[in-house]
Scaffold this motif. Sequence first.
Motif, PDB file in Angstrom:
ATOM      1  N   LEU A 177      68.465   3.268-128.052  1.00 52.73           N
ATOM      2  CA  LEU A 177      68.716   3.522-129.467  1.00 52.73           C
ATOM      3  C   LEU A 177      70.220   3.623-129.655  1.00 52.73           C
ATOM      4  CD1 LEU A 177      67.480   4.201-132.295  1.00 52.73           C
ATOM      5  CD2 LEU A 177      67.740   6.611-131.669  1.00 52.73           C
ATOM      6  N   GLY A 178      70.763   2.863-130.606  1.00 55.25           N
ATOM      7  CA  GLY A 178      72.195   2.889-130.852  1.00 55.25           C
ATOM      8  C   GLY A 178      72.696   4.280-131.202  1.00 55.25           C
ATOM      9  N   SER A 179      73.896   4.593-130.747  1.00 50.02           N
ATOM     10  CA  SER A 179      74.495   5.898-131.038  1.00 50.02           C
ATOM     11  C   SER A 179      75.958   5.722-131.409  1.00 50.02           C
ATOM     12  CB  SER A 179      74.382   6.830-129.826  1.00 50.02           C
ATOM     13  OG  SER A 179      75.377   6.517-128.861  1.00 50.02           O
ATOM     14  N   ILE A 180      76.562   6.777-131.875  1.00 50.60           N
ATOM     15  CA  ILE A 180      78.008   6.805-132.073  1.00 50.60           C
ATOM     16  C   ILE A 180      78.680   6.677-130.707  1.00 50.60           C
ATOM     17  CG2 ILE A 180      79.935   8.267-132.805  1.00 50.60           C
ATOM     18  CD1 ILE A 180      78.009   9.520-134.868  1.00 50.60           C
ATOM     19  N   VAL A 181      79.722   5.871-130.622  1.00 55.31           N
ATOM     20  CA  VAL A 181      80.428   5.715-129.350  1.00 55.31           C
ATOM     21  C   VAL A 181      80.889   7.085-128.861  1.00 55.31           C
ATOM     22  CG1 VAL A 181      82.477   4.757-128.218  1.00 55.31           C
ATOM     23  CG2 VAL A 181      81.169   3.357-129.838  1.00 55.31           C
ATOM     24  N   GLY A 182      80.520   7.424-127.635  1.00 52.65           N
ATOM     25  CA  GLY A 182      80.865   8.716-127.059  1.00 52.65           C
ATOM     26  C   GLY A 182      79.779   9.758-127.178  1.00 52.65           C
ATOM     27  N   PRO A 216      87.970 -10.288-117.206  1.00 55.68           N
ATOM     28  CA  PRO A 216      88.941 -11.391-117.111  1.00 55.68           C
ATOM     29  C   PRO A 216      88.633 -12.568-118.028  1.00 55.68           C
ATOM     30  CG  PRO A 216      88.366 -10.585-114.922  1.00 55.68           C
ATOM     31  CD  PRO A 216      87.417  -9.939-115.887  1.00 55.68           C
ATOM     32  N   TYR A 217      87.409 -12.625-118.559  1.00 49.78           N
ATOM     33  CA  TYR A 217      86.993 -13.753-119.393  1.00 49.78           C
ATOM     34  C   TYR A 217      86.876 -13.368-120.875  1.00 49.78           C
ATOM     35  CZ  TYR A 217      85.649 -15.133-114.698  1.00 49.78           C
ATOM     36  OH  TYR A 217      85.658 -15.410-113.344  1.00 49.78           O
ATOM     37  N   ALA A 218      87.266 -12.151-121.217  1.00 50.37           N
ATOM     38  CA  ALA A 218      87.022 -11.632-122.569  1.00 50.37           C
ATOM     39  C   ALA A 218      88.079 -12.107-123.554  1.00 50.37           C
ATOM     40  CB  ALA A 218      86.978 -10.110-122.553  1.00 50.37           C
ATOM     41  N   SER A 219      87.613 -12.572-124.714  1.00 49.57           N
ATOM     42  CA  SER A 219      88.518 -12.867-125.825  1.00 49.57           C
ATOM     43  C   SER A 219      88.596 -11.688-126.785  1.00 49.57           C
ATOM     44  CB  SER A 219      88.058 -14.119-126.575  1.00 49.57           C
ATOM     45  OG  SER A 219      86.731 -13.967-127.057  1.00 49.57           O
ATOM     46  N   ILE A 220      87.544 -10.892-126.846  1.00 43.95           N
ATOM     47  CA  ILE A 220      87.477  -9.705-127.694  1.00 43.95           C
ATOM     48  C   ILE A 220      86.415  -8.798-127.081  1.00 43.95           C
ATOM     49  CG2 ILE A 220      85.751 -10.707-129.267  1.00 43.95           C
ATOM     50  CD1 ILE A 220      87.207  -9.244-131.584  1.00 43.95           C
ATOM     51  N   VAL A 221      86.512  -7.497-127.339  1.00 41.93           N
ATOM     52  CA  VAL A 221      85.578  -6.528-126.765  1.00 41.93           C
ATOM     53  C   VAL A 221      84.855  -5.795-127.888  1.00 41.93           C
ATOM     54  CG1 VAL A 221      85.367  -4.413-125.392  1.00 41.93           C
ATOM     55  CG2 VAL A 221      86.953  -6.215-124.677  1.00 41.93           C
ATOM     56  N   HIS A 222      83.533  -5.681-127.758  1.00 37.36           N
ATOM     57  CA  HIS A 222      82.723  -4.848-128.641  1.00 37.36           C
ATOM     58  C   HIS A 222      82.407  -3.540-127.930  1.00 37.36           C
ATOM     59  CE1 HIS A 222      80.884  -8.336-131.233  1.00 37.36           C
ATOM     60  NE2 HIS A 222      82.170  -8.144-131.443  1.00 37.36           N
ATOM     61  N   LEU A 223      82.668  -2.428-128.608  1.00 36.10           N
ATOM     62  CA  LEU A 223      82.324  -1.116-128.071  1.00 36.10           C
ATOM     63  C   LEU A 223      81.128  -0.556-128.821  1.00 36.10           C
ATOM     64  CD1 LEU A 223      85.704   0.788-127.557  1.00 36.10           C
ATOM     65  CD2 LEU A 223      84.285  -0.312-125.820  1.00 36.10           C
ATOM     66  N   LYS A 224      80.088  -0.215-128.076  1.00 33.62           N
ATOM     67  CA  LYS A 224      78.952   0.491-128.655  1.00 33.62           C
ATOM     68  C   LYS A 224      78.399   1.434-127.597  1.00 33.62           C
ATOM     69  CE  LYS A 224      76.130  -2.866-129.760  1.00 33.62           C
ATOM     70  NZ  LYS A 224      76.018  -4.295-129.400  1.00 33.62           N
ATOM     71  N   ASP A 225      77.531   2.317-128.034  1.00 26.65           N
ATOM     72  CA  ASP A 225      76.927   3.294-127.128  1.00 26.65           C
ATOM     73  C   ASP A 225      75.443   3.352-127.434  1.00 26.65           C
ATOM     74  OD1 ASP A 225      76.641   5.300-125.239  1.00 26.65           O
ATOM     75  OD2 ASP A 225      78.109   6.652-126.134  1.00 26.65           O
ATOM     76  N   PHE A 226      74.666   3.803-126.466  1.00 28.48           N
ATOM     77  CA  PHE A 226      73.215   3.902-126.622  1.00 28.48           C
ATOM     78  C   PHE A 226      72.707   5.229-126.073  1.00 28.48           C
ATOM     79  CE2 PHE A 226      73.267  -0.863-126.486  1.00 28.48           C
ATOM     80  CZ  PHE A 226      72.547  -1.098-127.649  1.00 28.48           C
ATOM     81  N   TYR A 227      71.675   5.762-126.720  1.00 26.95           N
ATOM     82  CA  TYR A 227      70.802   6.735-126.079  1.00 26.95           C
ATOM     83  C   TYR A 227      69.846   5.943-125.198  1.00 26.95           C
ATOM     84  CZ  TYR A 227      72.503   9.630-129.947  1.00 26.95           C
ATOM     85  OH  TYR A 227      73.298  10.293-130.846  1.00 26.95           O
TER      86      TYR A 227
END
Length: 297
Positions: A241-246, A208-219
């Motif tokens: 460790l960062g991964s490809i989203v999904g 409810p407070y978001a102006s923009i959303v960042h999508l990331k994924d992690f191992y």
Amino acid sequence: MQFGFSSYSFYQRLRTGDMTMFDVIDWVAASEGEHLEIATVSLSQDMTNDTSTLVSDPDFVAALGAKARAAEVPLSNLVIPANFLTDTPEDYEREMRRVQDHIRVADALDIRLFRHDVVTWAHRDTDIADYERCLPIIVDACGEIARFAAGYGITTSVENHGNMVNASERVRRLIHLVDEPNFRTTLDVGNFLVVDEDPVSATMQNMPYASIVHLKDFYIRPVRQDPGPGWLTTAAGNHLLGSIVGYGDMDMRGVLGAVAASGFDGYVSIEFEGIEDCLLGAERGLANTLRILAEIR
């Protein structure tokens, strides 16, 4: 929702010179992306130290804006680091002027969303008592910046980012204390893991407070399964460790379900920070996002 990319996703190639920001705009224009947000650290050789020249190079800013308009790639958000827990009042005023100068850059680029940090990412004292001690300074700074930005029709935001101001409740507390209509949050669905918070419930509470959303994924690996160098250690000693989203271990269906259920209709950015090739990471991350959303709707 309008899906696109953070320029941070392309840091691998920007740092080596294989791509320029103008090349990134062309890549986004040729992709399925609908916008690009500019993270100043992606214009720096060291992503932990913002050395971009946006505030001192108006010709580059003008060229960047012209390129985005010609390519029909909207620039959605300007993202900068900031630290208001300074050693002296003079340092505080210098930092305030630097942030305000970047707001002027955002206006010149016709960007209406602006994210600034409030402390360094690596601020290690994460105890709630430390947060409460620092809150008056942080609240005053965020309020002053929001009021300044309002004169340009710009919405400012703090991201759940780093160690100190990351937990969803701390972000909400800050927003309520600042109490300015144009001060919100850049909601990063993966960053909650840095303080070992469940991304699905944290996303649900803060949408409810978001102006923009960042999508990331992690191992994700638990404390006793140290995978070796290159992984980020969380507040509780887990490993990321960062991964490809999904592709990672996050419950992306749960996260995207929370975003969709909130009714949010703004910008969503893929922020890839894995070790795979960044163009592959960006392209497949967006494709997976759109596929998962289609499956859960």
